[in-house]
Scaffold this motif. Structure first.
Motif, PDB file in Angstrom:
ATOM      1  N   TRP A   1       6.346   3.052   7.092  1.00  0.00           N
ATOM      2  CA  TRP A   1       7.680   3.002   6.473  1.00  0.00           C
ATOM      3  C   TRP A   1       7.896   4.120   5.468  1.00  0.00           C
ATOM      4  CZ3 TRP A   1       6.366  -2.473   4.378  1.00  0.00           C
ATOM      5  CH2 TRP A   1       5.597  -2.395   3.213  1.00  0.00           C
ATOM      6  N   ARG A   2       9.184   4.389   5.207  1.00  0.00           N
ATOM      7  CA  ARG A   2       9.580   5.375   4.203  1.00  0.00           C
ATOM      8  C   ARG A   2      10.774   4.829   3.432  1.00  0.00           C
ATOM      9  NH1 ARG A   2       7.631  10.581   4.339  1.00  0.00           N
ATOM     10  NH2 ARG A   2       6.403  11.122   6.168  1.00  0.00           N
ATOM     11  N   ASP A   3      10.718   4.940   2.128  1.00  0.00           N
ATOM     12  CA  ASP A   3      11.857   4.637   1.242  1.00  0.00           C
ATOM     13  C   ASP A   3      12.495   3.275   1.517  1.00  0.00           C
ATOM     14  OD1 ASP A   3      11.602   7.113  -0.110  1.00  0.00           O
ATOM     15  OD2 ASP A   3      12.665   8.118   1.523  1.00  0.00           O
ATOM     16  N   VAL A   4      11.650   2.250   1.530  1.00  0.00           N
ATOM     17  CA  VAL A   4      12.150   0.878   1.740  1.00  0.00           C
ATOM     18  C   VAL A   4      12.547   0.294   0.378  1.00  0.00           C
ATOM     19  CG1 VAL A   4      11.587  -1.453   2.540  1.00  0.00           C
ATOM     20  CG2 VAL A   4      10.667   0.544   3.754  1.00  0.00           C
ATOM     21  N   PRO A   5      13.813  -0.106   0.192  1.00  0.00           N
ATOM     22  CA  PRO A   5      14.239  -0.697  -1.091  1.00  0.00           C
ATOM     23  C   PRO A   5      13.762  -2.153  -1.202  1.00  0.00           C
ATOM     24  CG  PRO A   5      16.079  -0.664   0.438  1.00  0.00           C
ATOM     25  CD  PRO A   5      14.923  -0.012   1.155  1.00  0.00           C
ATOM     26  N   MET A   6      12.452  -2.306  -1.324  1.00  0.00           N
ATOM     27  CA  MET A   6      11.821  -3.628  -1.209  1.00  0.00           C
ATOM     28  C   MET A   6      12.333  -4.622  -2.246  1.00  0.00           C
ATOM     29  SD  MET A   6       9.673  -5.161   0.790  1.00  0.00           S
ATOM     30  CE  MET A   6       8.633  -3.896   1.525  1.00  0.00           C
ATOM     31  N   ARG A   7      12.474  -4.163  -3.486  1.00  0.00           N
ATOM     32  CA  ARG A   7      12.926  -5.085  -4.533  1.00  0.00           C
ATOM     33  C   ARG A   7      14.321  -5.620  -4.218  1.00  0.00           C
ATOM     34  NH1 ARG A   7      12.538  -2.546 -10.183  1.00  0.00           N
ATOM     35  NH2 ARG A   7      14.440  -1.465  -9.598  1.00  0.00           N
ATOM     36  N   GLN A   8      15.208  -4.737  -3.801  1.00  0.00           N
ATOM     37  CA  GLN A   8      16.575  -5.153  -3.479  1.00  0.00           C
ATOM     38  C   GLN A   8      16.592  -6.117  -2.284  1.00  0.00           C
ATOM     39  OE1 GLN A   8      19.221  -1.864  -2.544  1.00  0.00           O
ATOM     40  NE2 GLN A   8      20.537  -3.216  -1.333  1.00  0.00           N
TER      41      GLN A   8
ATOM     42  N   PRO B   1       0.824  -1.212   0.000  1.00  0.00           N
ATOM     43  CA  PRO B   1       0.000   0.000   0.000  1.00  0.00           C
ATOM     44  C   PRO B   1       0.854   1.256   0.000  1.00  0.00           C
ATOM     45  CG  PRO B   1       0.135  -0.892   2.224  1.00  0.00           C
ATOM     46  CD  PRO B   1       0.897  -1.843   1.336  1.00  0.00           C
ATOM     47  N   GLY B   2       0.179   2.388  -0.168  1.00  0.00           N
ATOM     48  CA  GLY B   2       0.864   3.675  -0.084  1.00  0.00           C
ATOM     49  C   GLY B   2       1.453   4.127  -1.398  1.00  0.00           C
ATOM     50  N   ILE B   3       2.516   4.895  -1.306  1.00  0.00           N
ATOM     51  CA  ILE B   3       3.191   5.421  -2.496  1.00  0.00           C
ATOM     52  C   ILE B   3       4.310   4.456  -2.877  1.00  0.00           C
ATOM     53  CG2 ILE B   3       4.502   7.358  -3.449  1.00  0.00           C
ATOM     54  CD1 ILE B   3       3.058   9.117  -1.327  1.00  0.00           C
ATOM     55  N   VAL B   4       4.320   4.071  -4.149  1.00  0.00           N
ATOM     56  CA  VAL B   4       5.253   3.054  -4.629  1.00  0.00           C
ATOM     57  C   VAL B   4       5.981   3.569  -5.873  1.00  0.00           C
ATOM     58  CG1 VAL B   4       5.448   0.697  -5.537  1.00  0.00           C
ATOM     59  CG2 VAL B   4       3.745   1.210  -3.777  1.00  0.00           C
ATOM     60  N   ASP B   5       7.294   3.417  -5.898  1.00  0.00           N
ATOM     61  CA  ASP B   5       8.075   3.665  -7.110  1.00  0.00           C
ATOM     62  C   ASP B   5       8.393   2.298  -7.702  1.00  0.00           C
ATOM     63  OD1 ASP B   5      10.005   4.161  -9.063  1.00  0.00           O
ATOM     64  OD2 ASP B   5      10.877   5.842  -7.977  1.00  0.00           O
ATOM     65  N   ALA B   6       7.493   1.836  -8.581  1.00  0.00           N
ATOM     66  CA  ALA B   6       7.623   0.482  -9.126  1.00  0.00           C
ATOM     67  C   ALA B   6       8.884   0.337  -9.973  1.00  0.00           C
ATOM     68  CB  ALA B   6       6.384   0.136  -9.948  1.00  0.00           C
TER      69      ALA B   6
END
Length: 310
Positions: A91-98, A73-78
């Motif tokens: 959370w803020r600016d979590v490098p989820m893909r990495q 959810p929230g704002i995502v930079d896909a």
């Protein structure tokens, strides 16, 4: 058996699956998000859940997952794979893909916005199947939207496309968390109907589902609350279809569970308001709360097909 990992992260719970190449759910699981433990713990829960799914696939299907897709959810930079901000998860600016890629041994990972990911699934394999242009709108705590074009979801220049819940319907209406007044989601979301019906009925615990039942039993107060929400929703939908000209409007979320108690008056209210616009098919979502998970699986398979074609 070839498969990918799919994760749909919500404010309170996570839904996950191993998804086959044909879109079949080979294995499903759910866990609490655990947001009360803080954002770092939530991220670790996601990574651990994904790792457990990978191990399950190895044990039961004879090979590791080829890729993973996660909807948040929230704002995502896909494009960059970053979970930028989620108010309900902190959370803020979590490098989820990495982070997921590292935990899963380097497999490719796709990150998507929860509503757009659910819309992708509804458009391809759900209620919008066969429609070249569709708009998916879940009516829940708030109202969001996903714009479907030729089998893909339009994200917009900055990742904000589809935020229909923040179309202003009544400029003198209730304050919205976004800073505006009279936004669609302050008038027609499940939360808005719950608030209005709690006030009208005098029962602070009454919610939108109770309002729908009261409408069905002929309660005039409930009918007024319900019609106000339907009218606001219809006004927002007509604005959207004027801009987007979709072939199909897919309505999901908690409010859509009222079935024809919602859809019969909503179709009539939209039809009353259109002038030159073409009336789209207005249909209920088909995939329920599995849409986000199925969409995450589609993102993962799309990633693999893109890599192969590249």
């Amino acid at each position: 058996m070839k498969h990918v990992i799919a994760l749909d992260v919500g404010g309170t719970g996570m839904k996950a699956a191993l998804v086959g190449a044909d879109g079949a759910l080979l294995h499903e699981a759910r866990r609490a998000t655990g947001r009360e433990r803080g954002p770092d713990a939530v991220v670790e829960s996601i990574l651990a859940f994904a790792a457990d799914l990978r191990a399950y696939g190895e044990e039961h299907f004879g090979e590791s997952a080829l890729a993973a897709g996660v909807a948040v959810p929230g704002i995502v930079d896909a494009e960059k794979g970053i979970a930028v901000y989620a108010a309900n998860l902190g959370w803020r600016d979590v490098p989820m893909r990495q982070l997921l890629g590292e935990r899963l041994g380097g497999v490719p990972v796709a990150l998507g916005h929860d509503v757009r990911t659910g819309g992708l699934a509804e458009g391809r394999i759900g209620a919008g199947q066969g429609a070249d242009r569709f708009l998916f709108i879940p009516l829940g705590t708030g109202i969001a939207g996903a714009i479907g074009i030729a089998g893909a979801i339009e994200e917009g220049a900055h990742g904000y496309a589809g935020e229909i819940g923040h179309i202003v319907i009544r400029p003198d209406g209730p304050d919205c968390g976004c800073g505006q007044r009279g936004c669609l989601e302050t008038l027609a979301s499940a939360s808005a109907v719950s608030r209005a019906w709690a006030a009208a009925s005098g029962d602070p615990k009454a919610d939108a589902a109770d309002c729908a039942k009261a409408v069905e039993s002929g309660d005039p107060k409930a009918a007024e609350v319900w019609q106000n929400a339907v009218d606001a929703l219809a006004a927002g939908l007509v604005t959207a279809l004027t801009l987007l000209d979709p072939r199909t409007l897919i309505i999901g979320g908690g409010l859509a569970e009222a079935g024809e108690t919602l859809f019969t008056p909503l179709r009539a209210a939209v039809e009353e308001r259109v002038t030159f616009q073409k009336l789209p098919h207005i249909v209920p979502a088909a995939l329920g709360d599995t849409a986000g998970c199925l969409g995450a699986g589609l993102l993962a398979w799309d990633l693999l097909s893109t890599e192969v074609s590249a």
